[in-house]
Design a protein around this motif. Sequence first.
Motif, PDB file in Angstrom:
ATOM      1  N   ALA A 191      80.116 167.151 114.768  1.00 45.22           N
ATOM      2  CA  ALA A 191      80.588 167.957 115.897  1.00 45.22           C
ATOM      3  C   ALA A 191      79.463 168.207 116.881  1.00 45.22           C
ATOM      4  CB  ALA A 191      81.161 169.273 115.417  1.00 45.22           C
ATOM      5  N   GLY A 192      78.451 167.346 116.833  1.00 44.19           N
ATOM      6  CA  GLY A 192      77.370 167.464 117.796  1.00 44.19           C
ATOM      7  C   GLY A 192      76.269 168.398 117.372  1.00 44.19           C
ATOM      8  N   THR A 193      76.179 168.703 116.103  1.00 42.87           N
ATOM      9  CA  THR A 193      75.115 169.575 115.617  1.00 42.87           C
ATOM     10  C   THR A 193      74.419 168.902 114.449  1.00 42.87           C
ATOM     11  OG1 THR A 193      76.410 171.527 116.224  1.00 42.87           O
ATOM     12  CG2 THR A 193      74.546 171.855 114.715  1.00 42.87           C
ATOM     13  N   ARG A 194      73.081 169.031 114.426  1.00 40.98           N
ATOM     14  CA  ARG A 194      72.335 168.526 113.283  1.00 40.98           C
ATOM     15  C   ARG A 194      71.105 169.403 113.068  1.00 40.98           C
ATOM     16  NH1 ARG A 194      69.395 162.856 115.222  1.00 40.98           N
ATOM     17  NH2 ARG A 194      67.825 163.815 116.607  1.00 40.98           N
ATOM     18  N   TRP A 195      70.520 169.269 111.803  1.00 46.16           N
ATOM     19  CA  TRP A 195      69.360 170.064 111.446  1.00 46.16           C
ATOM     20  C   TRP A 195      68.202 169.126 111.120  1.00 46.16           C
ATOM     21  CZ3 TRP A 195      74.322 170.941 110.072  1.00 46.16           C
ATOM     22  CH2 TRP A 195      74.886 172.191 110.402  1.00 46.16           C
ATOM     23  N   ILE A 196      67.072 169.408 111.689  1.00 41.83           N
ATOM     24  CA  ILE A 196      65.889 168.577 111.493  1.00 41.83           C
ATOM     25  C   ILE A 196      64.868 169.390 110.687  1.00 41.83           C
ATOM     26  CG2 ILE A 196      64.008 167.312 112.589  1.00 41.83           C
ATOM     27  CD1 ILE A 196      66.739 166.078 113.012  1.00 41.83           C
ATOM     28  N   TRP A 197      64.482 168.822 109.494  1.00 41.61           N
ATOM     29  CA  TRP A 197      63.489 169.518 108.684  1.00 41.61           C
ATOM     30  C   TRP A 197      62.186 169.649 109.456  1.00 41.61           C
ATOM     31  CZ3 TRP A 197      58.692 167.816 106.916  1.00 41.61           C
ATOM     32  CH2 TRP A 197      58.038 168.696 106.029  1.00 41.61           C
ATOM     33  N   THR A 198      61.584 170.849 109.346  1.00 38.17           N
ATOM     34  CA  THR A 198      60.322 171.073 110.047  1.00 38.17           C
ATOM     35  C   THR A 198      59.179 171.391 109.088  1.00 38.17           C
ATOM     36  OG1 THR A 198      60.865 173.426 110.380  1.00 38.17           O
ATOM     37  CG2 THR A 198      61.489 171.883 112.128  1.00 38.17           C
ATOM     38  N   ALA A 222      62.988 175.405 102.606  1.00 34.75           N
ATOM     39  CA  ALA A 222      62.875 174.329 103.599  1.00 34.75           C
ATOM     40  C   ALA A 222      63.428 174.851 104.929  1.00 34.75           C
ATOM     41  CB  ALA A 222      63.656 173.103 103.145  1.00 34.75           C
ATOM     42  N   TYR A 223      62.580 174.781 105.959  1.00 30.27           N
ATOM     43  CA  TYR A 223      62.998 175.263 107.276  1.00 30.27           C
ATOM     44  C   TYR A 223      63.442 174.099 108.145  1.00 30.27           C
ATOM     45  CZ  TYR A 223      61.003 179.756 106.025  1.00 30.27           C
ATOM     46  OH  TYR A 223      60.750 180.942 105.412  1.00 30.27           O
ATOM     47  N   PHE A 224      64.489 174.358 108.916  1.00 27.18           N
ATOM     48  CA  PHE A 224      65.062 173.322 109.784  1.00 27.18           C
ATOM     49  C   PHE A 224      65.226 173.882 111.189  1.00 27.18           C
ATOM     50  CE2 PHE A 224      66.234 172.213 105.541  1.00 27.18           C
ATOM     51  CZ  PHE A 224      66.386 170.824 105.505  1.00 27.18           C
ATOM     52  N   ASP A 225      65.097 172.981 112.174  1.00 31.37           N
ATOM     53  CA  ASP A 225      65.478 173.308 113.554  1.00 31.37           C
ATOM     54  C   ASP A 225      66.856 172.749 113.808  1.00 31.37           C
ATOM     55  OD1 ASP A 225      63.183 174.635 114.149  1.00 31.37           O
ATOM     56  OD2 ASP A 225      62.190 172.917 115.109  1.00 31.37           O
ATOM     57  N   ILE A 226      67.641 173.480 114.602  1.00 32.24           N
ATOM     58  CA  ILE A 226      68.984 173.024 114.952  1.00 32.24           C
ATOM     59  C   ILE A 226      68.898 172.221 116.249  1.00 32.24           C
ATOM     60  CG2 ILE A 226      71.329 173.729 115.568  1.00 32.24           C
ATOM     61  CD1 ILE A 226      70.910 176.240 113.960  1.00 32.24           C
ATOM     62  N   GLN A 227      69.573 171.128 116.308  1.00 33.16           N
ATOM     63  CA  GLN A 227      69.689 170.315 117.521  1.00 33.16           C
ATOM     64  C   GLN A 227      71.157 170.128 117.872  1.00 33.16           C
ATOM     65  OE1 GLN A 227      67.559 166.618 116.811  1.00 33.16           O
ATOM     66  NE2 GLN A 227      65.646 167.524 117.590  1.00 33.16           N
ATOM     67  N   TYR A 228      71.377 170.038 119.178  1.00 29.38           N
ATOM     68  CA  TYR A 228      72.733 169.770 119.650  1.00 29.38           C
ATOM     69  C   TYR A 228      72.715 168.456 120.430  1.00 29.38           C
ATOM     70  CZ  TYR A 228      73.676 174.611 118.458  1.00 29.38           C
ATOM     71  OH  TYR A 228      73.806 175.786 117.795  1.00 29.38           O
TER      72      TYR A 228
END
Length: 358
Positions: A285-292, A314-320
């Motif tokens: 749906a246009g959202t993903r999480w990138i491990w940081t 584990a921390y993630f950044d959200i991307q759209y």
Amino acid sequence: GTSTPPPLHTTTTSRSVSVPTEDCTTYYWQIRGSDGYEYSGLTSTSSFRENGKPSAPTLSIPADEDTVHSSPTTVSWNASTDCETDPLTYQWVIDTDNPPSPPYTASGTTSDLTSEPFEVEHLTTYYWRVRANDGFEDSEWSSVQSFFVKLPTANVTVQTEMENGTVTIDGVDYISPHTEEWVVGSVPEIGTPSPQLIDGNSRHEFDHWSDGGEWFHNITVPPDDSTFTAYFRTEYRVIITNNPVEAGGGQVSLDDELYDVPYEVWFDEGTSHIIAALDSVDDGAGTRWIWTSWSDRRPRRHTIVIDSAFTDTAYFDIQYYLEIADDGHGSPEGEGWYDVGAEATFSIDSLTPPSEGA
């Protein structure tokens, strides 16, 4: 009478007569009839013997109020006498009541002067007596005697290797170390609860007994004082999670197996394990999480050595995903994934002339 021919004793109009008799005596008897005018001749002489019951036995071993130190044990008595010298049997009874009463603790019948072996309990007083039988009647009971049982014992200590642990003896929990005085040769059960918490984040997990027995097992009490020790492994609580939880598909890799987060597990002290954050996952749906990063600042996939309890996040950044709809006209630029809060620059080239027939 006791002689033959017997003297006249009595007359009767009945067909039977009662006469006093004494034990161990032979009696002779004859009968003649009378019609009131004269007597018939005497019958031939018959005889019978009044049986004499045996004398009561006298008790021998153990002596009255003696102490017995073994189980099973036996009792013995002296022979009864019998005026007919009939073969004798003896009934012996053992009980914790005085006098012994059924149901007896142990009992039996024998032609010997010693009982069969029977089990007795430690620190218990028993009462016993015997009577004889000549095949016709019983003698009187002997006097009642008693004996006390004190079996050999040993002190057995059951403990955990750590202080104030818990041990289980015959189904009852005790604080370690716990010592019992047990009868040598008895077979109690020992065990220990497992795991045993140290605190909310560490615990002891049973490993083995000093005698090599199972977690819960029976021991045979040895003749000397002895100690049985339960040894444990130390375990630590490990929690692995994601932030946000739904990142990485809501899962984490541990020793190359996937688990839903937050995932809690107990690991043995000193063991090594591999944890890894999952690659970015598009939810469609246009959202993903990138491990940081990990909270312990280690690489995305790394080895942990268990020496304490910990939580690793584990921390993630959200991307759209920015999608530019151009309806087939122009050449859009800037379409793609962007971090939350990032500026997105996009454009569309000059309109492309429609093709012929458009």
